[in-house]
Each structure stands twice: as structure tokens, then as C-alpha cells.
Design a protein around this motif. Structure first.
Motif, PDB file in Angstrom:
ATOM      1  N   GLY A 142       0.822  -1.218   0.000  1.00 64.28           N
ATOM      2  CA  GLY A 142       0.000   0.000   0.000  1.00 64.28           C
ATOM      3  C   GLY A 142       0.854   1.264   0.000  1.00 64.28           C
ATOM      4  N   ASP A 143       0.215   2.393   0.339  1.00 66.09           N
ATOM      5  CA  ASP A 143       0.966   3.649   0.342  1.00 66.09           C
ATOM      6  C   ASP A 143       0.548   4.521   1.519  1.00 66.09           C
ATOM      7  N   ILE A 144       1.351   5.541   1.759  1.00 65.08           N
ATOM      8  CA  ILE A 144       1.022   6.536   2.785  1.00 65.08           C
ATOM      9  C   ILE A 144       0.873   7.870   2.057  1.00 65.08           C
ATOM     10  N   ASP A 145      -0.333   8.356   1.944  1.00 65.12           N
ATOM     11  CA  ASP A 145      -0.612   9.607   1.229  1.00 65.12           C
ATOM     12  C   ASP A 145       0.073   9.651  -0.138  1.00 65.12           C
ATOM     13  N   GLY A 146      -0.036   8.558  -0.867  1.00 64.79           N
ATOM     14  CA  GLY A 146       0.507   8.527  -2.228  1.00 64.79           C
ATOM     15  C   GLY A 146       1.954   8.065  -2.321  1.00 64.79           C
ATOM     16  N   ILE A 147       2.645   7.951  -1.170  1.00 68.07           N
ATOM     17  CA  ILE A 147       4.038   7.461  -1.219  1.00 68.07           C
ATOM     18  C   ILE A 147       3.996   5.947  -0.982  1.00 68.07           C
ATOM     19  N   PRO A 148       4.463   5.143  -1.975  1.00 64.39           N
ATOM     20  CA  PRO A 148       4.424   3.696  -1.777  1.00 64.39           C
ATOM     21  C   PRO A 148       5.200   3.301  -0.510  1.00 64.39           C
ATOM     22  N   ARG A 149       4.667   2.330   0.218  1.00 57.43           N
ATOM     23  CA  ARG A 149       5.360   1.907   1.444  1.00 57.43           C
ATOM     24  C   ARG A 149       6.593   1.058   1.127  1.00 57.43           C
ATOM     25  N   LEU A 150       6.663   0.522  -0.084  1.00 56.24           N
ATOM     26  CA  LEU A 150       7.831  -0.283  -0.467  1.00 56.24           C
ATOM     27  C   LEU A 150       8.529   0.427  -1.627  1.00 56.24           C
ATOM     28  N   LEU A 151       9.719   0.935  -1.362  1.00 58.35           N
ATOM     29  CA  LEU A 151      10.449   1.687  -2.382  1.00 58.35           C
ATOM     30  C   LEU A 151      11.724   0.940  -2.767  1.00 58.35           C
ATOM     31  N   ASP A 152      11.756   0.479  -4.013  1.00 61.33           N
ATOM     32  CA  ASP A 152      12.919  -0.272  -4.491  1.00 61.33           C
ATOM     33  C   ASP A 152      13.951   0.704  -5.072  1.00 61.33           C
ATOM     34  N   ILE A 153      15.047   0.884  -4.350  1.00 60.85           N
ATOM     35  CA  ILE A 153      16.075   1.854  -4.772  1.00 60.85           C
ATOM     36  C   ILE A 153      16.903   1.306  -5.938  1.00 60.85           C
ATOM     37  N   GLY A 154      17.101  -0.005  -5.995  1.00 61.94           N
ATOM     38  CA  GLY A 154      17.856  -0.557  -7.126  1.00 61.94           C
ATOM     39  C   GLY A 154      18.682  -1.769  -6.780  1.00 61.94           C
ATOM     40  N   GLN A 155      19.810  -1.898  -7.491  1.00 61.12           N
ATOM     41  CA  GLN A 155      20.733  -3.023  -7.286  1.00 61.12           C
ATOM     42  C   GLN A 155      21.555  -2.814  -6.016  1.00 61.12           C
ATOM     43  N   CYS A 156      22.355  -3.851  -5.651  1.00 63.39           N
ATOM     44  CA  CYS A 156      23.340  -3.637  -4.587  1.00 63.39           C
ATOM     45  C   CYS A 156      24.294  -2.529  -5.036  1.00 63.39           C
ATOM     46  N   ASN A 157      24.483  -2.437  -6.371  1.00 65.10           N
ATOM     47  CA  ASN A 157      25.365  -1.414  -6.934  1.00 65.10           C
ATOM     48  C   ASN A 157      24.828   0.002  -6.726  1.00 65.10           C
ATOM     49  N   ASP A 158      23.569   0.119  -6.269  1.00 63.64           N
ATOM     50  CA  ASP A 158      22.960   1.435  -6.082  1.00 63.64           C
ATOM     51  C   ASP A 158      22.921   1.865  -4.616  1.00 63.64           C
ATOM     52  N   ALA A 159      23.745   1.241  -3.779  1.00 58.60           N
ATOM     53  CA  ALA A 159      23.764   1.612  -2.365  1.00 58.60           C
ATOM     54  C   ALA A 159      24.095   3.101  -2.214  1.00 58.60           C
ATOM     55  N   TYR A 160      24.840   3.650  -3.189  1.00 57.39           N
ATOM     56  CA  TYR A 160      25.157   5.083  -3.166  1.00 57.39           C
ATOM     57  C   TYR A 160      23.885   5.914  -3.125  1.00 57.39           C
ATOM     58  N   SER A 161      22.895   5.467  -3.890  1.00 50.36           N
ATOM     59  CA  SER A 161      21.619   6.172  -3.964  1.00 50.36           C
ATOM     60  C   SER A 161      20.944   6.176  -2.591  1.00 50.36           C
ATOM     61  N   ALA A 162      20.986   5.039  -1.913  1.00 48.86           N
ATOM     62  CA  ALA A 162      20.367   4.936  -0.577  1.00 48.86           C
ATOM     63  C   ALA A 162      21.063   5.898   0.384  1.00 48.86           C
ATOM     64  N   ILE A 163      22.393   5.972   0.287  1.00 45.28           N
ATOM     65  CA  ILE A 163      23.151   6.865   1.174  1.00 45.28           C
ATOM     66  C   ILE A 163      22.777   8.323   0.890  1.00 45.28           C
ATOM     67  N   GLN A 164      22.649   8.654  -0.387  1.00 42.98           N
ATOM     68  CA  GLN A 164      22.285  10.034  -0.744  1.00 42.98           C
ATOM     69  C   GLN A 164      20.895  10.400  -0.231  1.00 42.98           C
ATOM     70  N   ILE A 165      19.980   9.442  -0.266  1.00 46.22           N
ATOM     71  CA  ILE A 165      18.628   9.692   0.247  1.00 46.22           C
ATOM     72  C   ILE A 165      18.701   9.959   1.754  1.00 46.22           C
ATOM     73  N   ALA A 166      19.474   9.129   2.468  1.00 42.73           N
ATOM     74  CA  ALA A 166      19.598   9.298   3.921  1.00 42.73           C
ATOM     75  C   ALA A 166      20.247  10.646   4.256  1.00 42.73           C
ATOM     76  N   VAL A 167      21.293  10.996   3.516  1.00 44.02           N
ATOM     77  CA  VAL A 167      21.993  12.263   3.775  1.00 44.02           C
ATOM     78  C   VAL A 167      21.066  13.453   3.503  1.00 44.02           C
ATOM     79  N   ALA A 168      20.283  13.358   2.420  1.00 44.13           N
ATOM     80  CA  ALA A 168      19.366  14.464   2.081  1.00 44.13           C
ATOM     81  C   ALA A 168      18.283  14.606   3.150  1.00 44.13           C
TER      82      ALA A 168
END
Ligand code: FSO
Ligand code: SF4
Length: 533
Positions: free
Chosen positions: A428-454
Motif C-alpha cells: 500500500g501507500d502513505i498519502d501517495g508514497i508507496p510503502r515499499l520503495l525499491d532503490i535498485g541493485q546492490c550497486n545502487d547503495a550510493y543512492s540509498a546513502i544520498q537519500i539518507a543524507v538528504a
């Protein structure tokens, strides 16, 4: 042989007769020799740079290719290690001829695969150090470097390279035979995490610069009638070349395992015959590949012993190898395409639902205002990053249950193949934001870090103060390098499972617990209670 570099190591201690992964005694020994020769090249290259000499880009690239080749589930073909060892030794000797400093041991290389394998028996990981804690730290460094090398290689394929990073890799390799203190080696493990952050940043620039920023994309899990090719591994360039070469041929392209997030890249999703996703994570390939009615292409790590029924239908490319499996090179996939034409393909369309992917940093930060508002209003209470590797052990059900039990007012961020434990759940979602967000491959851990930092920037707090918990699963050495990056960034309270690495001694573990409060997973109920209070 002795190998304990991955999570499925025999008895949780070490593979000694044959690898649980299928690695033979001979391949294990030839890999040990390759690591040793890389350590010697690292030593000579470090001395050369200190003396103001230039290390060729060829030697740099070779180092990352060689180290990546020894990562779990990449190359099981003894013969393929021969040119790697010879080329590394040649690069080492060429530099050694110019360097004034004494660079210590230079191993004279034998000629054939069998001889090289025999020679490798003299360099097991157990010989890194006689002190078990120092050996443990040296193993963490070498395994971390295998992950770094994987990302460096992926990035270099897309034209993103950094001489300073190559120099750091050589320096870290050069540390293996040195007599160093616990403190010095701990410093190097953190440095390895820093190097990995740089490598992932380069890869992110390569991927997004070449294929665009991933956009949220619905991916069918069923099939379309017609001839088919399944692509597994992690390499976006191989996929793009295959898409180009199959355009208009009537063959549909499917992703397996870690290739799923590729559907979200604008420059890949534009191909109409890039149809959907088939199957789940790497450890289920024997069953899933056997049922696939087309050709299969393995682009990077993740290969397991092919079952006879599909051994003739599977191909390797890049650094991947399995003895007896056809290896294609230079982005020429004609043999794969011919095989797909011979095989029956899917008889009819099937509908098995779909999954959403493409929530990499650009997509998530594009709705940052909504996410921040959700947190401020109390609609979103907590974020869980449930990510990492999948594997065969039953204890990995923890991750499925954790996600199932996470309260409705929490959001699950995920990445890497561990997501296949829950990727098709409708949360499901919370006010339009999906509760399950697939950031990508293991190779995309950088993206997860950038989201956390932001998010931390937006809330003007430290990442550790965010309502965010990391629940990680590990299997191979890319996960080791990502973990080192998180520690380098000072991230605390990480929960790690399904079991702790066999190469970490109690003293080294104590250090990690005292400084980072890293902890093993327990049960979903207990961990959720502890996190959410
Ligand atoms: Fe999974 Fe790890 Fe990426 Fe594997 S995160 S286990 S063999 O790397 O490849 O997906
Ligand atoms: Fe064993 Fe893992 Fe090493 Fe394979 S890579 S030999 S399974 S520890």
C-alpha cells in the motif's frame, strides 16, 4: 583449500574440501595466487607513485578486474585466471624494473593453469598474518577491496575512472604483507569504506549519465508469447548492447535477479521488447533457469553450477565464467541470439502481476517535500532500509517477516537481491508514497546513502538521529564493502544477518560493537519492538 569469504561458508567456518558455491580446490588456489600477485603489484605500484612514476591505466584496470574475478560467484573457470595472473605479473615486473625501493617478495609465475594452481597453495588467506585478529582485519580489507573492485570495474566500463582511487586500492593491497598494528589496520578498513563510497559515486555517475535517472516503473512478472532471452548479473552496458542487437528480431528480453532495476532507466526502458522480469534471486537460478524457454546471459557475479538441462542455453560474458559454458566477448551477443531463436520461447502470454521499481535517489528526492511533510505530520513514523544480499539459508525468512510485520505507518526502502524475499508484496501507500520503495541493485547503495543524507539535511540532524533503521543482509564481498562505507560514514545501530562473517574474530567484533553498536538480527518481533520502542 580454505575459503571463508562469503556467508554460506561451510559450517559457518570455512570451505576446506570444495566450496559450497561450487568452487574447486584448484580454482580456490589459483584465486589465492591471483590475490598474491595483485598484492605484489599493489606494493610495486605504491612504491612507484611515491617515486613520482606513473602507473599505467592498463595496470590500474587490470587490478580491479583481477580482484573482482575472485569475488564469490564470478568465475569458476581455472583457465580464465591464467591470462589475468600473467598480465598482472607482467605489469608488476614492468614497474618493478623502474622502482628504486625494495618491494619485497616477487613471485615468479608458473606457466600452466595446473602449475599456477599448485603454486597458489602457498598463499592461502590463513597466511595473511599469524595473529588471528590482525589476520581478521586483513581479510576484511581484502574482501572489502573485492567489493570496491567490482564497483570500480562497473564504473570503468562506463568511462568513469579515478587515478586516486586506483592508487588507494594499490596501497590497501600493499598493506597485506606488512606488519601493522590493530589501529593501523582498523584505519585501513575505514579507508576501504571511503574508497567504496568513491567507487559507488563513480558508478552512479556512469549509470545515470549514460542511461538517465531511474523513474518509477511498473514491471510485469509474467511473460509475452515469443522467443526470449533472460539477462542476469548487474551490467547495464551488456543489457543495452543486447537490446540494440535484438531490436526488431521478435525476441523479448527479460531480467533476472539484480537486473530488475534496469527497467527503470529511460535509455533502457525505451526498447519495446524489453518486456519484464522473470524469477527471483540468484540462489533460485537452477530451478528458474531450467524452466525458462529461451537463452540466458550472465553478465556479472551470481552464477551457480548450471544444471545439465540448460547448460547449453546459458552464456557468460565479461568476467564471469563457468567451465564448459560458452563465453561471449566484446559485446557481441550473436551466439546468444541464435540460441534464443532455436529454443521454443514462451507459448502464450501469461499475467502474473507486476512490481514497481525505480525509486533511486532522483525519484525519491523528487518527492522529498511530500516525504518530509509525511514525517512532520506523523503519517510516516519510521523508515527501514531492508537491503542486501539474498542467499539459500532458511534464516533469511527473517527479512520477509520483518517487512510483513512493519507497521502501516512505516516505509520500507530496499535494494539488492535481498528484496526478492518481499518484492512482490502489496504494502500500500502513505498519502501517495508507496510503502515499499525499491532503490535498485546492490550497486545502487550510493543512492540509498544520498537519500539518507538528504533527509538528514532536511531535518537538520545527523543520519543516526533520523527515524531510519538499517536491517541488512549479507552474502558476498560487495556487501562487505558497503558495510565498511556505512561505518566510514559513522552510521550506527546496523542490524546484520543472517549470520555474522566467519572471518571476524571476537575481538574485532567487540571493536565494531563498541564503536558502531552493530548487532546481529534477532527475531522480527524483538527487533521491531526494540527499534520502535
Ligand atoms: Fe545480491 Fe550480493 Fe548483487 Fe550478489 S547483493 S548477492 S552474488 O551481490 O549480486 O545481488
Ligand atoms: Fe565457500 Fe563462499 Fe568461499 Fe565459495 S566463496 S568457497 S562458498 S566461502
Amino acid at each position: 583449500m580454505f575459503c571463508n569469504q562469503c556467508e554460506q561458508t561451510a559450517k559457518g567456518q570455512g570451505c576446506t574440501v570444495k566450496g559450497v558455491c561450487g568452487k574447486t580446490d584448484e580454482v580456490s588456489a589459483i584465486q589465492d595466487l591471483l590475490v598474491q600477485v595483485c598484492v605484489e603489484l599493489g606494493t610495486v605500484a605504491t612504491a612507484a607513485r611515491k617515486e613520482g612514476l606513473t602507473v599505467s591505466n592498463e595496470a590500474n584496470r587490470l587490478t580491479s578486474e583481477a580482484i573482482f574475478s575472485t569475488l564469490t560467484n564470478v568465475n569458476f573457470d581455472e583457465e580464465r585466471f591464467v591470462p589475468l595472473i600473467k598480465n598482472i605479473a607482467a605489469a608488476r615486473d614492468e614497474l618493478a624494473g623502474k622502482v628504486k625501493a625494495d618491494c619485497g617478495v616477487i613471485t615468479k609465475i608458473a606457466a600452466t593453469a595446473d602449475e599456477l594452481s599448485k603454486q597458489g597453495e602457498a598463499f592461502p588467506v590463513t597466511s595473511f598474518d599469524t595473529n588471528e585478529d590482525l589476520r581478521s582485519l586483513k581479510q576484511i580489507i581484502v574482501y572489502g577491496l573485492k567489493g570496491v573492485a567490482a564497483y570500480v570495474d562497473h564504473a570503468a566500463i562506463l568511462g568513469q575512472e579515478d587515478e586516486g582511487l586506483y592508487a588507494s586500492i594499490h596501497e590497501a593491497l600493499a598493506a597485506v604483507p606488512q606488519e601493522l598494528s590493530m589501529e593501523e589496520l582498523v584505519g585501513l578498513t575505514m579507508k576501504c569504506g571511503e574508497m567504496n563510497l568513491k567507487a559507488m559515486e563513480l558508478l552512479d555517475a556512469g549509470n545515470t549519465g549514460t542511461y538517465g535517472h531511474p523513474v518509477p516503473t511498473e514491471v510485469p512478472l509474467g511473460a509475452k508469447a515469443g522467443k526470449a532471452i533472460l539477462v542476469s548479473g548487474h551490467d547495464l552496458k551488456d543489457l543495452r548492447q543486447l537490446l540494440e542487437q535484438t531490436e526488431g528480431s521478435g525476441i523479448n528480453i527479460y531480467t533476472h535477479g539484480e537486473m530488475l532495476p534496469c527497467h527503470a532507466y529511460p535509455e533502457l526502458k525505451k526498447y519495446d521488447h524489453f518486456y519484464g522480469h522473470y524469477g527471483t534471486a540468484w540462489q533460485n537460478q537452477a530451478k528458474e533457469f531450467a524452466a525458462f524457454p529461451g537463452a540466458i546471459l550472465m553478465t556479472t557475479n551470481c552464477i551457480q553450477k548450471p544444471v545439465e538441462s540448460y547448460k547449453g542455453d546459458i552464456f557468460t560474458t565479461g568476467l564471469v565464467g563457468w567451465p564448459g559454458v560458452t563465453h561471449v566477448t566484446n559485446g557481441d551477443f550473436a551466439a546468444v541470439i541464435e540460441k534464443a531463436k532455436e529454443l521454443p520461447g514462451f507459448e502464450a502470454d501469461t499475467d502474473q502481476g507486476s512490481v514497481l521499481c525505480g525509486f533511486a535517489r532522483n525519484a525519491v528526492l523528487g518527492v522529498a517535500d511530500k516525504v518530509i511533510e509525511g514525517v512532520k505530520s506523523g503519517a510516516i513514523k519510521h523508515f527501514f532500509l531492508v537491503g542486501g544480499c539474498d542467499g539459500a539459508k532458511p534464516g533469511r525468512n527473517y527479512y520477509t517477516e520483518f517487512v510483513e510485520q512493519a507497521p502501516q505507518d512505516t516505509v520500507i526502502l530496499t535494494l539488492a537481491c535481498g528484496k526478492f524475499r518481499f518484492f512482490d508484496k502489496k504494502l500500500g501507500d502513505i498519502d501517495g508514497i508507496p510503502r515499499l520503495l525499491d532503490i535498485g541493485q546492490c550497486n545502487d547503495a550510493y543512492s540509498a546513502i544520498q537519500i539518507a543524507v538528504a533527509l538528514a539535511d532536511a531535518f537538520e540532524c545527523d543520519v543516526n538521529e533520523l527515524p531510519l533503521s538499517m536491517i541488512l543482509s549479507w552474502y558476498e564481498q560487495k556487501a562487505v564493502s558497503i558495510l565498511l562505507t556505512l561505518l566510514h560514514l559513522g552510521i550506527k545501530d546496523i542490524r546484520l544477518g543472517p549470520s555474522l562473517p566467519a572471518f571476524i574474530t571476537p575481538n574485532v567484533l567487540n571493536f565494531l560493537v563498541e564503536n558502531f553498536n552493530i548487532m546481529p538480527i534477532s527475531t522480527p518481533e524483538e527487533d521491531l519492538k526494540a527499534i520502535l520502542g
